[in-house]
Design a protein around this motif. Sequence first.
Motif, short mmCIF file in Angstrom:
data_model
loop_
_atom_site.label_atom_id
_atom_site.label_comp_id
_atom_site.label_asym_id
_atom_site.label_seq_id
_atom_site.Cartn_x
_atom_site.Cartn_y
_atom_site.Cartn_z
N ILE A 198 -4.68 3.14 9.31
CA ILE A 198 -4.30 1.78 9.00
C ILE A 198 -3.22 1.77 7.94
N THR A 199 -2.40 0.74 7.96
CA THR A 199 -1.32 0.66 6.99
C THR A 199 -1.84 0.16 5.66
N SER A 200 -1.16 0.51 4.59
CA SER A 200 -1.56 0.05 3.27
C SER A 200 -1.54 -1.47 3.20
N GLN A 201 -0.56 -2.10 3.87
CA GLN A 201 -0.45 -3.54 3.82
C GLN A 201 -1.67 -4.20 4.48
N THR A 202 -2.05 -3.70 5.66
CA THR A 202 -3.21 -4.26 6.34
C THR A 202 -4.47 -4.02 5.55
N ASN A 203 -4.66 -2.82 5.08
CA ASN A 203 -5.86 -2.49 4.33
C ASN A 203 -5.96 -3.33 3.07
N SER A 234 -4.63 -6.29 2.43
CA SER A 234 -4.91 -7.68 2.73
C SER A 234 -6.38 -7.90 3.07
N ASP A 235 -6.91 -7.06 3.95
CA ASP A 235 -8.31 -7.19 4.33
C ASP A 235 -9.24 -6.93 3.14
N ALA A 265 -13.16 -8.42 -1.21
CA ALA A 265 -13.48 -8.44 -2.63
C ALA A 265 -13.59 -9.87 -3.14
N THR A 266 -12.67 -10.73 -2.70
CA THR A 266 -12.70 -12.13 -3.13
C THR A 266 -13.95 -12.83 -2.64
N ALA A 267 -14.33 -12.57 -1.40
CA ALA A 267 -15.55 -13.19 -0.85
C ALA A 267 -16.78 -12.76 -1.63
N THR A 268 -16.84 -11.48 -1.99
CA THR A 268 -17.98 -10.98 -2.76
C THR A 268 -18.03 -11.64 -4.13
N ALA A 269 -16.87 -11.75 -4.77
CA ALA A 269 -16.80 -12.40 -6.08
C ALA A 269 -17.18 -13.88 -5.97
N ALA A 310 -4.13 -3.92 -5.16
CA ALA A 310 -4.02 -5.28 -4.64
C ALA A 310 -5.22 -6.12 -5.07
N ILE A 311 -6.41 -5.53 -5.03
CA ILE A 311 -7.61 -6.25 -5.46
C ILE A 311 -7.51 -6.62 -6.93
#
Length: 453
Positions: A145-150, A152-153, A158-162, A192-193
């Motif tokens: 997988i690309t760094s950009q895709t990884n 973003s996902d 992480a945001t959902a967990t927070a 990114a996170i």
Amino acid sequence: MLTITRAIRILIDESTERDGDLELRDGVVSTGRTHTEPGEILDASGCVVTPGLVNAHHHLLQSAFRTLPGTRGVAMRDWLPTMAAAYARAGVDAGLAYAAASVGVAEGLLCGVTTVADHHLTWPSADHSGTNQNSGSQNSGSQKITSQTNASDSVAIATATADAARALGGRLVFVRGSARDDAQEAAASAEAIVRALLPRTGDGMLQLAVGPAGVHSDSRETFELLAEVAEKYGLQRRTQANEQVDVAIALEKYGRRPLDLLEDWGWLQPGVTLAHLCDVTGDEIRRLAASGITATHAPGCDLPMGWGIAPVAALRAAGITVGLGTSGGGSNDAGHLLADARLAMQVAPLVGPPISARGVLGMAMAGSSAGLGRTELGNLRAGSAADLCVWDVSGIADAGVADPVAGLLWANPGRRPRHVVVAGQVVVRDYTLVNDDEHDLVARLKARVPLAE
């Protein structure tokens, strides 16, 4: 302002306790009773008050995958692909992360856990089928997988967990983990996170960290790149070490033991916490103590997985601060940290001298928070975070108990707190969640991950 009144015992920290009242103001423990402003009174008659418990090692996603067929009483090589297949069927995305974290954080709050460290290891694959096949699996054939895709996902997860933790009122430490991930992609995702969520960490309800799963699954490059992210942003680092499988794979793959590798890779130093440590020698304990690391004991995972029992008394005697964690629902089907504290106390004499109830409670409080670099948690000293639990000890399970603090562990194995307070806010009142309904949380998870799967 919130005042806790009439407690029969208030455990300030592992070695300090008193009775009476406790005043909380502006999210911290007050320096004394002032009565200068009105506020809520929480009656703690017949109760013991403790600091909020800190679960230093959990995998919240696994709250959606408990007691799966083929995961109990099996070797790690069989457990890993079974779990990975379940993740693939469910599809790992932000929706699943939110539902699973909501259940895991709620379970923790209802059991007295006010802060949980979530070591998240499982990430989506490139085709978005829902699992990174490398994440905790023995297989290595997943699509790159690309760094950009990884990134973003992973930010969405992480945001959902927070978001799930904040909605319930619990504190979260989100650990961007890696398990056989591409090293560059893991580092890009971690950065990114951090960039996305760091602005939300100012109130102490959210903390960020990084952590490869262990030398059995992650490369030197992964450890080094994640360490760079940690140094750049001032993050804590966490990993798992010296479960029996970790030792066996390290010896087979590198001809060396895990701690030798971690030392070479720059991960035996202050700011690093190592979970498990079941298989450590006396010399390794001395090296760990000299390095300044902290440790996390997870008996509720280590025993059923057959990994052994960490020599906690020896670690503590050497000067190593030891915290306590439950690990995830895939290996420990409960997130009940107090129950695991009881287990830790009971099994300690099998590998060394016994540990007192207060000592083990100290591990679940200040010991765990020290590993997070959070000295304001895990105690009720003036100025500390206003996180606490009110435990009713007036019932039949506590009849005849001479020491109510020790009785928290020795008596009533399924004990839950009557009230839980986080940052001065009541989040569990009379054994019930304040900010959501637990039956609704269960229904949402069942809708996302049907039990038939």
